[in-house]
Design a protein around this motif. Structure first.
Motif, PDB file in Angstrom:
ATOM      1  N   SER A   1       0.726   2.915   7.099  1.00  0.00           N
ATOM      2  CA  SER A   1       0.256   1.504   7.000  1.00  0.00           C
ATOM      3  C   SER A   1       1.474   0.673   7.446  1.00  0.00           C
ATOM      4  CB  SER A   1      -0.033   1.232   5.330  1.00  0.00           C
ATOM      5  OG  SER A   1      -1.151   1.827   4.946  1.00  0.00           O
TER       6      SER A   1
ATOM      7  N   THR B   1      -5.411  -1.426  -2.295  1.00  0.00           N
ATOM      8  CA  THR B   1      -4.795  -2.446  -1.584  1.00  0.00           C
ATOM      9  C   THR B   1      -6.171  -3.085  -1.046  1.00  0.00           C
ATOM     10  OG1 THR B   1      -2.633  -1.706  -1.212  1.00  0.00           O
ATOM     11  CG2 THR B   1      -3.223  -3.551  -0.048  1.00  0.00           C
TER      12      THR B   1
ATOM     13  N   ALA C   1       0.845  -1.123   0.042  1.00  0.00           N
ATOM     14  CA  ALA C   1      -0.014   0.082   0.028  1.00  0.00           C
ATOM     15  C   ALA C   1       0.869   1.231  -0.030  1.00  0.00           C
ATOM     16  CB  ALA C   1      -1.009  -0.077   1.119  1.00  0.00           C
TER      17      ALA C   1
ATOM     18  N   ARG D   1      -3.544   2.801  -0.242  1.00  0.00           N
ATOM     19  CA  ARG D   1      -4.371   2.146   0.689  1.00  0.00           C
ATOM     20  C   ARG D   1      -5.931   1.486   0.131  1.00  0.00           C
ATOM     21  NH1 ARG D   1      -0.896   4.434   4.339  1.00  0.00           N
ATOM     22  NH2 ARG D   1      -1.320   6.692   4.235  1.00  0.00           N
TER      23      ARG D   1
ATOM     24  N   ASN E   1      -4.350  -1.168   6.588  1.00  0.00           N
ATOM     25  CA  ASN E   1      -4.793  -0.021   5.634  1.00  0.00           C
ATOM     26  C   ASN E   1      -6.079   0.754   6.100  1.00  0.00           C
ATOM     27  OD1 ASN E   1      -2.394   0.025   4.072  1.00  0.00           O
ATOM     28  ND2 ASN E   1      -3.235  -2.130   3.381  1.00  0.00           N
TER      29      ASN E   1
END
Length: 588
Positions: free
Chosen positions: A494, A122, A113, A119, A173
């Protein structure tokens, strides 16, 4: 997620940064909460329903044998549901492996990510993988497969491995994504309608968001766990795996709706490698064969100061960042260091997903499934979280009592230890009152055909352990999410969240060393050892990090850094990945 104690925030357009005096005298309140955060929280609710709904029945699926004449693992409420019949030690080992796998993979998902997909993308990919894993898990429990323990076991393991890949992309995430929807990133002074001047604090806002985010998690967990243990008892394991899969299917639909509505930080490439290079440079010349000399050099206050570009006589080619970015990396590493002792907390928490379920199976159930009492944990969380957010924490802030994140975390360890002492004492009385003595979960005969009768202690005696663990979870787990977010640079959020989650995987690895104790007659030792580990963890945590407690505000207000000559990324709305910005709708 109502804006409690800030219903009159925002009436003043004049905002100023707080002075040093105002930081110590003005009351702190949260900012308003954007509505689109609710939809992300709903996605987490559905995903946690699917995870905990299936995981709630893993222990029975593995430990107990298929009831006579059953093709689903259920005997329609007449006896203990089961499938593989591999015993408590194997069930503890496999559920421990599952926890280890589920919380190791976020390291990979976070890297993907932060470095490549961002994010949002993903999460979307991870949900697709997770759905596949759940479908495989259903296959392990359908009647033609479950009657063959070897085939069912193999399919089950493949299912949880695929699910772990999905969880790995989702968990690290979703937490940063939800807080990135907030607008305010600096403390400001505002005037209420009452005339009171207050500090609107992003850290307090993030704390509120994470508390209610955790509330949604536990609503999903509670509904999933309660429903699925009754499904296994009266219908079969296949239904316990099918319904959570159905809930999971709602997640991609919500993400599709939000693809043009959520603020999204684009991937920045691999800053992780550069951060570790900087960390290696900071360590140069500080290590010695003399431990005392090494300690002094590592803690002389110049560790990160000496590697700021402004202090370098000659800059290496890879140094394309400013001093503020070094400060951000320092915050990220400090956040990760704070998580070092967390495995000793998670070892306590993990008892509720294996050994406490097995403990319940030999107590007086009164028609209640042995794995239903674990739902006292999310039930307690659903009650206590709003109480803390709307009553306790505002009262403490009003009284100018600063219950800082580090204080909350330390308290969480000790409450977890008390929960394990409760389980330890209860196990002692189980052994005293069982007809089989310290072999309470065994058999009366050497042929192993007649199980020991249940101990005449109500299963509700376990309530204290579950409620105390819930309180410790609020103090330690929720606060870890806040700390990981507030201390990590935007480009590393993340990965810092993943490292926070990875501490649970380390706890599972340590748990493998305790598997020998996860069986009669050693269970009193099991809970006692775990309690001591939590006390040691909490004590060492506070001794090591108490110096950061008074530095909380300064760390939260450090300026954003620059890398490659650019400012640190700020959240933007990306429409289908085209990189164009827009306005985020739906604010309160």
């Amino acid at each position: 997620m109502t804006a409690v104690d800030n219903d009159d925030i925002g009436i003043s357009t004049e905002e100023t940064a707080p002075t040093e005096e105002e930081l110590h005298t003005l009351r702190r309140v949260p900012d308003q909460i954007p509505w689109n955060i609710y939809t992300i929280a709903f996605v987490e609710l559905c995903e946690r329903f699917s995870y905990y709904g299936t995981a709630a029945v893993f222990t029975n699926f593995i430990q107990w044998p298929l009831p006579a004449g059953s093709t689903t693992g259920s005997d329609y409420g007449r006896s203990q549901p089961g499938a593989l019949g591999l015993g408590q030690r194997t069930s503890t080992a496999l559920t421990t492996f599952n926890a280890f796998w589920q919380y190791t993979m976020p390291l990979f998902g976070a890297y993907v990510a932060d470095s490549f997909l961002g994010r949002f993308k993903t999460i979307a990919l991870a949900l697709s993988i997770d759905i596949i894993g759940h479908i495989v898990l259903i296959m392990s429990a359908i009647p033609p497969v479950i009657k063959n323990p070897g085939g069912s076991m193999a399919t089950f393991i493949v299912g949880i491995i695929i699910m772990g890949l999905g969880t790995g992309g989702f968990k690290p995430n979703i937490n940063p994504l939800i807080v990135e929807q907030l607008d305010l990133d600096r403390m400001v002074v505002r005037t209420l309608k009452s005339g009171e001047r207050v500090i609107v604090d992003p850290a307090v806002t993030a704390s509120r968001v994470y508390h209610y985010f955790y509330l949604f998690i536990n609503i999903g967990a509670l509904c999933g766990q309660v429903g699925m243990v009754y499904c296994e008892k009266y219908v079969g394991f296949w239904l316990s795996y099918l319904l959570p899969t159905t809930m999971l299917l709602f997640c991609p639909l919500v993400m599709l709706w939000g693809r043009k509505r959520y603020k999204r930080v684009p991937p920045q490439g691999s800053v992780l490698g550069k951060a570790f290079k900087l960390f290696g440079m900071a360590n140069r010349g500080r290590w010695s064969i003399n431990p005392l000399k090494t300690y002094r050099k590592l803690h002389d206050g110049t560790f990160w100061e000496d590697v700021k570009p402004s202090k370098m006589a000659e800059k290496p080619e890879w140094v394309d960042f400013n001093d503020a970015w070094v400060g951000e990396v320092a915050r990220g590493f400090n956040a990760c260091a704070v998580f070092l002792w967390y495995p000793l907390f998670w070892i306590c928490y993990n008892q509720i997903s294996n050994n406490l379920i097995s403990q319940a199976a030999i107590m007086r159930l009164g028609g209640v499934p042995n794995d239903v009492l674990t739902n006292l944990n999310p039930f307690a969380l659903i009650i206590i979280i709003p109480l803390l957010d709307t009553v306790v924490y505002p009262f403490l802030r009003k009284m100018r009592l600063n219950f800082t994140p580090l204080k909350r975390i330390a308290a969480g360890y000790f409450v977890a230890a008390i929960a394990m002492v409760w389980a330890c004492v209860l196990q002692h009385y189980i052994y005293q009152m069982s007809e089989c003595g310290s072999n309470a979960s065994g058999y009366l005969d050497t042929e192993k055909t007649i199980r020991c009768p249940e101990v005449q202690i109500s299963v509700w005696a376990q309530s204290g352990s579950y409620i105390l663990i819930a309180i410790s979870e609020i103090l330690a787990s929720i606060t870890s999410l806040e700390y990981a977010h507030s201390k990590a640079p935007a480009s590393m959020r993340s990965i810092v969240q993943a490292i926070c989650l990875f501490t649970s995987a380390i706890a599972s690895a340590i748990g493998f060393a305790l598997v020998y104790l996860a069986e009669d007659p050693y269970l009193v030792w099991n809970y006692g050892v775990v309690a001591v580990m939590a006390v040691v963890g909490g004590s060492m945590f506070w001794l090591q990090f108490r110096h950061l407690d008074g530095d909380e505000d300064r760390l939260n207000m450090l300026p954003a850094g620059e890398i490659n000559g650019n400012n640190a990324p700020v959240p933007t709305v990306l429409a289908d990945g085209d990189g164009k910005g827009g306005n985020s709708p739906g604010h309160v």
